[in-house]
Enzyme design. Sequence first.
Site, PDB file in Angstrom:
ATOM      1  N   ASN A   9       0.880  -1.175   0.000  1.00 13.06           N
ATOM      2  CA  ASN A   9       0.000   0.000   0.000  1.00 13.06           C
ATOM      3  C   ASN A   9       0.915   1.222   0.000  1.00 13.06           C
ATOM      4  OD1 ASN A   9      -1.792   2.067   0.489  1.00 13.06           O
ATOM      5  ND2 ASN A   9      -2.257   1.446   2.598  1.00 13.06           N
ATOM      6  N   LYS A  11       0.145   4.264  -0.343  1.00 18.31           N
ATOM      7  CA  LYS A  11      -0.476   5.501   0.179  1.00 18.31           C
ATOM      8  C   LYS A  11      -0.202   6.642  -0.798  1.00 18.31           C
ATOM      9  CE  LYS A  11      -0.056   3.434   4.670  1.00 18.31           C
ATOM     10  NZ  LYS A  11      -0.012   3.563   6.108  1.00 18.31           N
ATOM     11  N   HIS A  94      -9.580   1.745   4.622  1.00 16.39           N
ATOM     12  CA  HIS A  94      -8.321   1.841   5.361  1.00 16.39           C
ATOM     13  C   HIS A  94      -8.501   2.786   6.555  1.00 16.39           C
ATOM     14  CE1 HIS A  94      -4.193   2.854   6.377  1.00 16.39           C
ATOM     15  NE2 HIS A  94      -3.855   1.720   5.796  1.00 16.39           N
ATOM     16  N   GLU A  96      -6.788   5.099   7.694  1.00 18.01           N
ATOM     17  CA  GLU A  96      -6.503   6.514   7.399  1.00 18.01           C
ATOM     18  C   GLU A  96      -7.697   7.162   6.717  1.00 18.01           C
ATOM     19  OE1 GLU A  96      -2.796   5.822   5.383  1.00 18.01           O
ATOM     20  OE2 GLU A  96      -1.903   5.228   7.297  1.00 18.01           O
ATOM     21  N   GLU A 166      -5.709  -4.628  10.627  1.00 22.19           N
ATOM     22  CA  GLU A 166      -4.627  -3.658  10.837  1.00 22.19           C
ATOM     23  C   GLU A 166      -4.872  -2.883  12.128  1.00 22.19           C
ATOM     24  OE1 GLU A 166      -2.578  -2.572   6.910  1.00 22.19           O
ATOM     25  OE2 GLU A 166      -4.298  -1.247   7.085  1.00 22.19           O
ATOM     26  N   GLY A 172       2.433   2.346  10.632  1.00 17.21           N
ATOM     27  CA  GLY A 172       3.414   3.406  10.459  1.00 17.21           C
ATOM     28  C   GLY A 172       4.165   3.768  11.726  1.00 17.21           C
ATOM     29  N   SER A 212       3.204  -2.169  10.244  1.00 15.86           N
ATOM     30  CA  SER A 212       4.657  -2.277  10.419  1.00 15.86           C
ATOM     31  C   SER A 212       5.214  -3.659  10.053  1.00 15.86           C
ATOM     32  CB  SER A 212       5.073  -1.878  11.844  1.00 15.86           C
ATOM     33  OG  SER A 212       4.712  -0.528  12.088  1.00 15.86           O
TER      34      SER A 212
HETATM   35  P1  PGA Z   1       2.680   0.290   7.608  1.00 15.61           P
HETATM   36  O1  PGA Z   1       1.219   0.557   6.978  1.00 15.61           O
HETATM   37  O2  PGA Z   1       3.172  -1.002   7.032  1.00 15.61           O
HETATM   38  O3  PGA Z   1       3.495   1.477   7.177  1.00 15.61           O
HETATM   39  O4  PGA Z   1       2.491   0.216   9.093  1.00 15.61           O
HETATM   40  C1  PGA Z   1       0.311  -0.488   6.770  1.00 15.61           C
HETATM   41  C2  PGA Z   1      -0.953   0.049   6.176  1.00 15.61           C
HETATM   42  O5  PGA Z   1      -1.332   1.189   6.482  1.00 15.61           O
HETATM   43  O6  PGA Z   1      -1.610  -0.626   5.359  1.00 15.61           O
END
Ligand code: PGA
Length: 249
Positions: A9, A11, A94, A96, A166, A172, A212
């Site tokens: 992903n 983003k 997601h 976010e 998640e 992140g 992560s």
């Molecule tokens: P990350 O993000 O691997 O940077 O923690 C995962 C995601 O948001 O799908």
Amino acid sequence: MRKKVIAGNWKMNKLPNEAMNFISELAPLVKSAENEVVLCVPYTDLFYSLLHVQDTNIKIGAQNMHYEESGAYTGEISGEMLKSIGVEYVIIGHSERRAYFGETDETVNKKLKKALSLGLKPIVCIGESLEQRESGEAKDIVTMQTKLALEGLESDAVEKTIIAYEPIWAIGTGKTATKEDANETIKWIREEIEKIYGKKVSDSVIILYGGSVKSSNAKDLFEMSDIDGGLVGGASLDAQELAKIINYK
Ligand code: PGA
């Protein structure tokens, strides 16, 4: 046997030329992967990426879509639009998007239904906050999100839905859920699906872990009984690192 899926992903990262360079670097590194390899890229990279993955085993996904086909929704992209250029996967809900763009369990459900009706492969994200985890509410939250996301779907549609668990506190942040916690939470999700749709369906739904994921923890996570791969954010921006995650065995 459920297939493993490893989806990057990106983003809001990478311009089209960067996307194409990335694919050129990744493709030879993952050409013998047994897992499904997916890159969920920004809208502006979709078309370039689709052209560039021809003759590779890399699949392309979007990171969002609208549930209406067309209309006065300035700035939005419909599932039909994604489908028309050959996009295969789409991330839905997601955290976010839930946190910054008003996505709700209801819009997630509408988008999921639409994506499935078009033959797009949805990756639906669910997960609890740190506060909810610490106060012991994680199980209630993820099972409720699962139920609401899937509401009104027939069994065969549920079997085609990919879920990404998640935990918000792991996205992140460099903090990964322990493999045991991630596996246990994914089992709760499976139990919820079993309650509504039965064991055959719950056994066949692909459920990923995200938060992560990196090459140093991928093997531990992906070898757990109920974790069918990962949705990878930060670590998917580097082709070498993502290839190591995909070839985790
Ligand atoms: P990350 O993000 O691997 O940077 O923690 C995962 C995601 O948001 O799908």
